[in-house]
Design a protein around this motif. Structure first.
Motif, PDB file in Angstrom:
ATOM      1  N   SER A  28      31.248  78.175  31.873  1.00  0.00           N
ATOM      2  CA  SER A  28      30.445  77.937  30.992  1.00  0.00           C
ATOM      3  C   SER A  28      28.839  78.387  31.077  1.00  0.00           C
ATOM      4  O   SER A  28      28.165  78.227  30.279  1.00  0.00           O
ATOM      5  CB  SER A  28      30.412  76.477  30.706  1.00  0.00           C
ATOM      6  N   GLY A  29      28.410  78.487  32.289  1.00  0.00           N
ATOM      7  CA  GLY A  29      27.312  78.824  32.596  1.00  0.00           C
ATOM      8  C   GLY A  29      26.473  77.504  32.717  1.00  0.00           C
ATOM      9  O   GLY A  29      25.213  77.659  33.028  1.00  0.00           O
ATOM     10  N   LEU A  30      27.050  76.380  32.671  1.00  0.00           N
ATOM     11  CA  LEU A  30      26.422  75.229  32.859  1.00  0.00           C
ATOM     12  C   LEU A  30      26.290  74.730  34.411  1.00  0.00           C
ATOM     13  O   LEU A  30      27.384  74.828  35.109  1.00  0.00           O
ATOM     14  CB  LEU A  30      27.016  74.037  31.995  1.00  0.00           C
ATOM     15  N   ALA A  31      25.175  73.951  34.897  1.00  0.00           N
ATOM     16  CA  ALA A  31      24.991  73.746  36.239  1.00  0.00           C
ATOM     17  C   ALA A  31      26.144  72.649  36.918  1.00  0.00           C
ATOM     18  O   ALA A  31      26.429  71.786  35.687  1.00  0.00           O
ATOM     19  CB  ALA A  31      23.791  73.119  36.643  1.00  0.00           C
ATOM     20  N   LYS A  32      26.580  72.490  37.993  1.00  0.00           N
ATOM     21  CA  LYS A  32      27.805  71.633  38.249  1.00  0.00           C
ATOM     22  C   LYS A  32      27.116  70.534  38.139  1.00  0.00           C
ATOM     23  O   LYS A  32      27.988  69.588  37.998  1.00  0.00           O
ATOM     24  CB  LYS A  32      28.264  72.133  39.526  1.00  0.00           C
ATOM     25  N   GLY A  33      26.005  70.148  38.778  1.00  0.00           N
ATOM     26  CA  GLY A  33      25.177  68.872  38.788  1.00  0.00           C
ATOM     27  C   GLY A  33      24.956  68.388  37.376  1.00  0.00           C
ATOM     28  O   GLY A  33      25.554  67.035  37.291  1.00  0.00           O
ATOM     29  N   LEU A  34      24.919  69.126  36.245  1.00  0.00           N
ATOM     30  CA  LEU A  34      24.940  68.846  34.978  1.00  0.00           C
ATOM     31  C   LEU A  34      26.348  68.188  34.679  1.00  0.00           C
ATOM     32  O   LEU A  34      26.296  67.179  33.867  1.00  0.00           O
ATOM     33  CB  LEU A  34      24.318  69.909  34.157  1.00  0.00           C
ATOM     34  N   LEU A  35      27.123  68.953  34.891  1.00  0.00           N
ATOM     35  CA  LEU A  35      28.660  68.654  34.471  1.00  0.00           C
ATOM     36  C   LEU A  35      28.923  67.273  35.016  1.00  0.00           C
ATOM     37  O   LEU A  35      29.697  66.572  34.347  1.00  0.00           O
ATOM     38  CB  LEU A  35      29.586  69.695  34.775  1.00  0.00           C
ATOM     39  N   SER A  36      28.656  67.177  36.153  1.00  0.00           N
ATOM     40  CA  SER A  36      29.210  66.027  36.935  1.00  0.00           C
ATOM     41  C   SER A  36      28.484  64.768  36.351  1.00  0.00           C
ATOM     42  O   SER A  36      29.088  63.570  36.057  1.00  0.00           O
ATOM     43  CB  SER A  36      28.633  66.024  38.306  1.00  0.00           C
ATOM     44  N   LYS A  37      27.103  64.855  36.041  1.00  0.00           N
ATOM     45  CA  LYS A  37      26.287  63.657  35.175  1.00  0.00           C
ATOM     46  C   LYS A  37      27.034  63.663  33.899  1.00  0.00           C
ATOM     47  O   LYS A  37      27.043  62.471  33.457  1.00  0.00           O
ATOM     48  CB  LYS A  37      25.009  64.148  35.372  1.00  0.00           C
ATOM     49  N   PHE A  41      28.661  59.958  32.630  1.00  0.00           N
ATOM     50  CA  PHE A  41      28.018  59.593  31.346  1.00  0.00           C
ATOM     51  C   PHE A  41      26.437  59.059  31.784  1.00  0.00           C
ATOM     52  O   PHE A  41      25.858  58.266  31.519  1.00  0.00           O
ATOM     53  CB  PHE A  41      28.710  58.303  30.541  1.00  0.00           C
ATOM     54  N   ARG A  42      26.025  59.907  32.919  1.00  0.00           N
ATOM     55  CA  ARG A  42      24.353  59.706  33.432  1.00  0.00           C
ATOM     56  C   ARG A  42      23.440  60.483  32.565  1.00  0.00           C
ATOM     57  O   ARG A  42      22.429  60.496  32.853  1.00  0.00           O
ATOM     58  CB  ARG A  42      24.458  59.933  34.656  1.00  0.00           C
ATOM     59  N   VAL A  43      24.033  61.680  31.931  1.00  0.00           N
ATOM     60  CA  VAL A  43      23.385  62.242  30.989  1.00  0.00           C
ATOM     61  C   VAL A  43      23.957  62.475  29.709  1.00  0.00           C
ATOM     62  O   VAL A  43      25.151  62.725  29.568  1.00  0.00           O
ATOM     63  CB  VAL A  43      23.281  63.830  31.624  1.00  0.00           C
ATOM     64  N   THR A  44      23.207  62.533  28.791  1.00  0.00           N
ATOM     65  CA  THR A  44      23.593  62.458  27.287  1.00  0.00           C
ATOM     66  C   THR A  44      23.649  64.108  26.967  1.00  0.00           C
ATOM     67  O   THR A  44      22.513  64.636  26.900  1.00  0.00           O
ATOM     68  CB  THR A  44      22.538  61.981  26.320  1.00  0.00           C
ATOM     69  N   PRO A  45      24.798  64.783  26.777  1.00  0.00           N
ATOM     70  CA  PRO A  45      24.806  66.196  26.540  1.00  0.00           C
ATOM     71  C   PRO A  45      24.159  66.579  25.213  1.00  0.00           C
ATOM     72  O   PRO A  45      24.374  65.948  24.231  1.00  0.00           O
ATOM     73  CB  PRO A  45      26.382  66.510  26.626  1.00  0.00           C
ATOM     74  N   THR A  46      23.580  67.859  25.250  1.00  0.00           N
ATOM     75  CA  THR A  46      23.255  68.196  23.887  1.00  0.00           C
ATOM     76  C   THR A  46      24.373  68.959  23.081  1.00  0.00           C
ATOM     77  O   THR A  46      25.284  69.146  23.579  1.00  0.00           O
ATOM     78  CB  THR A  46      22.000  69.122  24.180  1.00  0.00           C
ATOM     79  N   LEU A  47      23.856  69.171  22.008  1.00  0.00           N
ATOM     80  CA  LEU A  47      25.176  69.918  21.081  1.00  0.00           C
ATOM     81  C   LEU A  47      25.227  71.154  21.812  1.00  0.00           C
ATOM     82  O   LEU A  47      26.721  71.721  21.683  1.00  0.00           O
ATOM     83  CB  LEU A  47      24.421  70.070  19.795  1.00  0.00           C
ATOM     84  N   THR A  48      24.068  71.918  22.160  1.00  0.00           N
ATOM     85  CA  THR A  48      24.574  73.271  22.970  1.00  0.00           C
ATOM     86  C   THR A  48      25.339  72.998  24.268  1.00  0.00           C
ATOM     87  O   THR A  48      26.410  74.084  24.390  1.00  0.00           O
ATOM     88  CB  THR A  48      23.118  73.725  23.590  1.00  0.00           C
ATOM     89  N   THR A  49      25.247  72.046  25.023  1.00  0.00           N
ATOM     90  CA  THR A  49      25.758  71.842  26.042  1.00  0.00           C
ATOM     91  C   THR A  49      27.424  71.503  25.820  1.00  0.00           C
ATOM     92  O   THR A  49      28.349  71.909  26.380  1.00  0.00           O
ATOM     93  CB  THR A  49      25.592  70.711  26.802  1.00  0.00           C
ATOM     94  N   LEU A  50      27.800  70.761  24.529  1.00  0.00           N
ATOM     95  CA  LEU A  50      28.856  70.349  24.166  1.00  0.00           C
ATOM     96  C   LEU A  50      29.843  71.474  23.790  1.00  0.00           C
ATOM     97  O   LEU A  50      30.739  71.770  23.836  1.00  0.00           O
ATOM     98  CB  LEU A  50      28.907  69.067  22.895  1.00  0.00           C
ATOM     99  N   ALA A  51      28.794  72.479  22.907  1.00  0.00           N
ATOM    100  CA  ALA A  51      29.330  73.779  22.431  1.00  0.00           C
ATOM    101  C   ALA A  51      29.962  74.586  23.519  1.00  0.00           C
ATOM    102  O   ALA A  51      31.243  75.177  23.518  1.00  0.00           O
ATOM    103  CB  ALA A  51      28.526  74.543  21.589  1.00  0.00           C
ATOM    104  N   LYS A  52      29.234  74.810  24.787  1.00  0.00           N
ATOM    105  CA  LYS A  52      29.762  75.382  25.765  1.00  0.00           C
ATOM    106  C   LYS A  52      31.059  74.778  26.453  1.00  0.00           C
ATOM    107  O   LYS A  52      31.795  75.361  26.791  1.00  0.00           O
ATOM    108  CB  LYS A  52      28.581  75.619  26.680  1.00  0.00           C
TER     109      LYS A  52
END
Length: 203
Positions: A28-37, A41-52
């Motif tokens: 996906s090109g998303l950081a592993k740390g971001l995915l874990s969060k 549910f420690r980070v609210t994902p953006t629509l861009t993140t959800l799309a990826k």
């Protein structure tokens, strides 16, 4: 939006496809740390993140978000229907996970102003780092003994003891005893703040 349910759906979709966080990160090109969060549910994902994520996991965004905005007047959650929540588990040398284990008690109600959780604080375990979030919080020890750290001060709490505090100060719950403990935790804040706190509700 019910962020607890969203995080669980994302995690379940990943596990169903037999993917690790590292693999999802690579695809996906998303950081592993971001995915874990996101999954915790420690980070609210953006629509861009959800799309990826949906593209990587092979699911439709509409399918992922379906029903997450529903807000029933009353929400009944049976004991068997509680929602397990995983956050930063730390394996011990014996293979046991020593961090707090959370169960959501109101996961079916979106945009709630209170977020009640039952927390199991394992023997010789618990939250490793004190953190803060917006709003206020109430704790009631249901079973066992825990230590509560608040702004570097320590409080011993036994079964039946409770406390209410401003959650915008660093805090954590841990267990120095040889027996597991159970704690009722209720976070209270406006829905917007609760969504923000779901990025990092770590007690």
């Amino acid at each position: 939006m019910n962020l607890v349910e969203l995080a669980q759906r994302i995690r379940n979709a990943r596990l169903k496809r037999g993917l690790t966080l590292e693999e999802v990160s690579e695809f996906s090109g998303l950081a592993k740390g971001l995915l874990s969060k996101v999954e915790n549910f420690r980070v609210t994902p953006t629509l861009t993140t959800l799309a990826k994520l949906t593209e990587t996991l092979g699911i439709k965004l509409s399918e992922l978000l379906e029903g997450l905005d529903e807000k029933p007047r009353i929400s009944v959650v049976r004991r068997s229907e509680r929602k397990p929540i995983e956050r930063n588990y730390i394996p011990s040398e014996a293979g046991n996970k020593l961090n707090n284990y959370y169960e959501s008690l109101a996961h079916r109600r979106a945009d709630r102003t209170m977020d009640p959780l039952e927390v199991r604080v394992p023997a010789k375990g618990g939250r490793q780092q004190a953190m803060k979030h917006e709003g206020e919080e109430f704790l009631l020890v249901l079973e066992g003994t825990v230590t509560f750290e608040y702004d570097n001060d320590l409080y011993r709490l036994d079964a039946g003891d409770s406390l209410y505090f401003d959650a915008e100060t660093d805090h954590r719950v841990f267990n120095e005893t040889d027996k597991d403990a159970r704690v009722l935790c209720v976070m209270c804040m406006d829905p917007a703040a609760l969504r923000a706190a779901n990025r990092l509700n770590s007690k």
